[in-house]
Design a protein around this motif. Structure first.
Motif, PDB file in Angstrom:
ATOM      1  N   VAL A  91       0.859  -1.189   0.000  1.00  0.00           N
ATOM      2  CA  VAL A  91       0.000   0.000   0.000  1.00  0.00           C
ATOM      3  C   VAL A  91       0.895   1.239   0.000  1.00  0.00           C
ATOM      4  O   VAL A  91       1.742   1.401   0.875  1.00  0.00           O
ATOM      5  N   VAL A  92       0.701   2.092  -1.001  1.00  0.00           N
ATOM      6  CA  VAL A  92       1.471   3.332  -1.127  1.00  0.00           C
ATOM      7  C   VAL A  92       0.495   4.478  -1.317  1.00  0.00           C
ATOM      8  O   VAL A  92      -0.436   4.391  -2.124  1.00  0.00           O
ATOM      9  N   LEU A  93       0.725   5.553  -0.576  1.00  0.00           N
ATOM     10  CA  LEU A  93      -0.104   6.748  -0.694  1.00  0.00           C
ATOM     11  C   LEU A  93       0.774   7.927  -1.081  1.00  0.00           C
ATOM     12  O   LEU A  93       1.676   8.306  -0.335  1.00  0.00           O
ATOM     13  N   PHE A  94       0.536   8.461  -2.271  1.00  0.00           N
ATOM     14  CA  PHE A  94       1.191   9.694  -2.700  1.00  0.00           C
ATOM     15  C   PHE A  94       0.297  10.824  -2.207  1.00  0.00           C
ATOM     16  O   PHE A  94      -0.878  10.898  -2.586  1.00  0.00           O
ATOM     17  N   MET A  95       0.846  11.681  -1.364  1.00  0.00           N
ATOM     18  CA  MET A  95       0.017  12.666  -0.678  1.00  0.00           C
ATOM     19  C   MET A  95       0.760  13.974  -0.481  1.00  0.00           C
ATOM     20  O   MET A  95       1.960  14.055  -0.699  1.00  0.00           O
ATOM     21  N   LYS A  96       0.021  14.976  -0.040  1.00  0.00           N
ATOM     22  CA  LYS A  96       0.602  16.264   0.326  1.00  0.00           C
ATOM     23  C   LYS A  96       0.924  16.193   1.810  1.00  0.00           C
ATOM     24  O   LYS A  96       0.032  16.169   2.652  1.00  0.00           O
ATOM     25  N   VAL A 111      -5.270   9.044   5.134  1.00  0.00           N
ATOM     26  CA  VAL A 111      -4.352   8.550   6.173  1.00  0.00           C
ATOM     27  C   VAL A 111      -5.145   8.020   7.359  1.00  0.00           C
ATOM     28  O   VAL A 111      -4.862   6.929   7.874  1.00  0.00           O
ATOM     29  N   GLN A 112      -6.167   8.756   7.794  1.00  0.00           N
ATOM     30  CA  GLN A 112      -6.966   8.325   8.937  1.00  0.00           C
ATOM     31  C   GLN A 112      -7.713   7.030   8.637  1.00  0.00           C
ATOM     32  O   GLN A 112      -7.851   6.163   9.500  1.00  0.00           O
ATOM     33  N   ILE A 113      -8.207   6.869   7.418  1.00  0.00           N
ATOM     34  CA  ILE A 113      -8.888   5.635   7.028  1.00  0.00           C
ATOM     35  C   ILE A 113      -7.915   4.464   7.097  1.00  0.00           C
ATOM     36  O   ILE A 113      -8.226   3.415   7.678  1.00  0.00           O
ATOM     37  N   LEU A 114      -6.727   4.630   6.514  1.00  0.00           N
ATOM     38  CA  LEU A 114      -5.751   3.538   6.515  1.00  0.00           C
ATOM     39  C   LEU A 114      -5.270   3.211   7.932  1.00  0.00           C
ATOM     40  O   LEU A 114      -5.101   2.036   8.281  1.00  0.00           O
ATOM     41  N   LYS A 115      -5.094   4.229   8.761  1.00  0.00           N
ATOM     42  CA  LYS A 115      -4.695   3.987  10.157  1.00  0.00           C
ATOM     43  C   LYS A 115      -5.804   3.261  10.924  1.00  0.00           C
ATOM     44  O   LYS A 115      -5.524   2.382  11.736  1.00  0.00           O
ATOM     45  N   SER A 116      -7.057   3.616  10.657  1.00  0.00           N
ATOM     46  CA  SER A 116      -8.167   2.966  11.364  1.00  0.00           C
ATOM     47  C   SER A 116      -8.286   1.490  10.999  1.00  0.00           C
ATOM     48  O   SER A 116      -8.799   0.690  11.779  1.00  0.00           O
ATOM     49  N   LEU A 117      -7.785   1.130   9.815  1.00  0.00           N
ATOM     50  CA  LEU A 117      -7.822  -0.264   9.374  1.00  0.00           C
ATOM     51  C   LEU A 117      -6.562  -1.031   9.779  1.00  0.00           C
ATOM     52  O   LEU A 117      -6.427  -2.211   9.436  1.00  0.00           O
ATOM     53  N   ASN A 118      -5.648  -0.366  10.493  1.00  0.00           N
ATOM     54  CA  ASN A 118      -4.389  -0.976  10.943  1.00  0.00           C
ATOM     55  C   ASN A 118      -3.609  -1.606   9.795  1.00  0.00           C
ATOM     56  O   ASN A 118      -3.092  -2.715   9.906  1.00  0.00           O
ATOM     57  N   VAL A 119      -3.541  -0.888   8.700  1.00  0.00           N
ATOM     58  CA  VAL A 119      -2.831  -1.366   7.520  1.00  0.00           C
ATOM     59  C   VAL A 119      -1.469  -0.676   7.453  1.00  0.00           C
ATOM     60  O   VAL A 119      -1.407   0.547   7.546  1.00  0.00           O
ATOM     61  N   PRO A 120      -0.391  -1.457   7.292  1.00  0.00           N
ATOM     62  CA  PRO A 120       0.908  -0.803   7.087  1.00  0.00           C
ATOM     63  C   PRO A 120       0.950  -0.175   5.694  1.00  0.00           C
ATOM     64  O   PRO A 120       0.579  -0.827   4.711  1.00  0.00           O
ATOM     65  N   PHE A 121       1.357   1.068   5.625  1.00  0.00           N
ATOM     66  CA  PHE A 121       1.403   1.751   4.333  1.00  0.00           C
ATOM     67  C   PHE A 121       2.544   2.738   4.309  1.00  0.00           C
ATOM     68  O   PHE A 121       2.977   3.239   5.343  1.00  0.00           O
ATOM     69  N   GLN A 147      -3.203  10.040  -3.998  1.00  0.00           N
ATOM     70  CA  GLN A 147      -3.400   8.903  -4.891  1.00  0.00           C
ATOM     71  C   GLN A 147      -2.992   7.642  -4.135  1.00  0.00           C
ATOM     72  O   GLN A 147      -1.869   7.536  -3.663  1.00  0.00           O
ATOM     73  N   LEU A 148      -3.911   6.701  -4.041  1.00  0.00           N
ATOM     74  CA  LEU A 148      -3.679   5.471  -3.299  1.00  0.00           C
ATOM     75  C   LEU A 148      -3.419   4.320  -4.266  1.00  0.00           C
ATOM     76  O   LEU A 148      -4.186   4.119  -5.209  1.00  0.00           O
ATOM     77  N   TYR A 149      -2.339   3.583  -4.029  1.00  0.00           N
ATOM     78  CA  TYR A 149      -1.991   2.406  -4.813  1.00  0.00           C
ATOM     79  C   TYR A 149      -2.029   1.193  -3.900  1.00  0.00           C
ATOM     80  O   TYR A 149      -1.464   1.220  -2.798  1.00  0.00           O
ATOM     81  N   ILE A 150      -2.687   0.139  -4.349  1.00  0.00           N
ATOM     82  CA  ILE A 150      -2.760  -1.110  -3.595  1.00  0.00           C
ATOM     83  C   ILE A 150      -2.251  -2.222  -4.502  1.00  0.00           C
ATOM     84  O   ILE A 150      -2.781  -2.413  -5.594  1.00  0.00           O
ATOM     85  N   GLU A 151      -1.237  -2.916  -4.048  1.00  0.00           N
ATOM     86  CA  GLU A 151      -0.581  -3.984  -4.817  1.00  0.00           C
ATOM     87  C   GLU A 151      -0.196  -3.542  -6.220  1.00  0.00           C
ATOM     88  O   GLU A 151      -0.455  -4.231  -7.199  1.00  0.00           O
ATOM     89  N   GLY A 152       0.401  -2.375  -6.315  1.00  0.00           N
ATOM     90  CA  GLY A 152       0.902  -1.883  -7.585  1.00  0.00           C
ATOM     91  C   GLY A 152      -0.129  -1.295  -8.520  1.00  0.00           C
ATOM     92  O   GLY A 152       0.200  -0.825  -9.594  1.00  0.00           O
ATOM     93  N   GLU A 153      -1.389  -1.297  -8.116  1.00  0.00           N
ATOM     94  CA  GLU A 153      -2.460  -0.772  -8.955  1.00  0.00           C
ATOM     95  C   GLU A 153      -3.028   0.508  -8.351  1.00  0.00           C
ATOM     96  O   GLU A 153      -3.256   0.589  -7.148  1.00  0.00           O
ATOM     97  N   PHE A 154      -3.296   1.469  -9.209  1.00  0.00           N
ATOM     98  CA  PHE A 154      -3.922   2.707  -8.742  1.00  0.00           C
ATOM     99  C   PHE A 154      -5.338   2.396  -8.279  1.00  0.00           C
ATOM    100  O   PHE A 154      -6.128   1.794  -8.998  1.00  0.00           O
ATOM    101  N   PHE A 155      -5.649   2.789  -7.031  1.00  0.00           N
ATOM    102  CA  PHE A 155      -6.976   2.543  -6.480  1.00  0.00           C
ATOM    103  C   PHE A 155      -7.877   3.758  -6.666  1.00  0.00           C
ATOM    104  O   PHE A 155      -9.005   3.651  -7.113  1.00  0.00           O
ATOM    105  N   GLY A 156      -7.381   4.941  -6.305  1.00  0.00           N
ATOM    106  CA  GLY A 156      -8.184   6.148  -6.464  1.00  0.00           C
ATOM    107  C   GLY A 156      -7.715   7.264  -5.557  1.00  0.00           C
ATOM    108  O   GLY A 156      -6.714   7.139  -4.854  1.00  0.00           O
ATOM    109  N   GLY A 157      -8.497   8.325  -5.564  1.00  0.00           N
ATOM    110  CA  GLY A 157      -8.217   9.469  -4.715  1.00  0.00           C
ATOM    111  C   GLY A 157      -9.033   9.398  -3.443  1.00  0.00           C
ATOM    112  O   GLY A 157      -9.554   8.343  -3.072  1.00  0.00           O
TER     113      GLY A 157
END
Length: 180
Positions: A91-96, A111-121, A147-157
């Motif tokens: 999981v990669v997040l390109f962010m400001k 960021v808050q969504i990903l932290k709430s899901l306890n996902v390493p990113f 821009q959020l990428y999950i397993e090398g694929e663009f997921f969305g904004g």
């Protein structure tokens, strides 16, 4: 919808945000809502302020198009680097900003969504490198950040991530990603 107003002001002027005469419009049209409008000065069209000159005379003769083509910012080297980054982490997040100090409300939301899901990113601050910022827009064909990428694929904004989080799709996708 933003309306553009063209003004042939003096070349020494700088572009300014104009406020519509809201008191006059509100009195005549009670349901009127203000819409931001920008004044574009002649100096912008003449190539001042660091922008390219918007002359199309020479281009029109050769290509038939009144619009000027700009070179791609996404070089092969940048594309290879982005490919490596998005595939080397689940999981990669390109962010400001950073995950500890987001500098944008939309980035903070994701960021808050990903932290709430306890996902390493991993996060990458696009404000540190303008070439990365512009190249990433071409790479993903998505004009905004984060821009959020999950397993090398663009997921969305942000909007897509929030919607997927609310309906449970994001959790399912992240569980699959973490298990693989």
């Amino acid at each position: 919808m933003t309306s553009l107003r063209l003004s042939l002001a003096s070349p020494s002027s700088s572009p300014k945000l104009l406020a519509p005469p809201s008191c006059v419009l509100a009195a005549r049209f009670p349901s009127w809502r203000p819409v931001p409008s920008f004044r574009i000065f002649r100096s912008v069209f003449e190539g001042r302020h660091g922008l390219p000159r918007l002359s199309t005379r020479s281009r029109r003769a050769s290509s038939g198009s009144p619009f000027r083509c700009f070179a791609s910012v996404l070089t092969p080297e940048l594309k290879n680097t982005l490919d490596k980054v998005v595939t080397s982490h689940k999981v990669v997040l390109f962010m400001k900003g950073t995950k500890d100090f987001p500098q944008c409300g939309f980035s903070n939301t994701v960021v808050q969504i990903l932290k709430s899901l306890n996902v390493p990113f991993e996060t990458i601050n696009i404000l540190e490198n303008e070439l990365l910022r512009q190249g990433l827009k071409e790479y993903s064909m998505w004009p905004t950040f984060p821009q959020l990428y999950i397993e090398g694929e663009f997921f969305g904004g942000c909007d897509i991530t929030v919607e997927a989080y609310k309906n449970g799709e994001l959790q399912e996708l992240l569980e699959k990603a973490m298990c693989s």
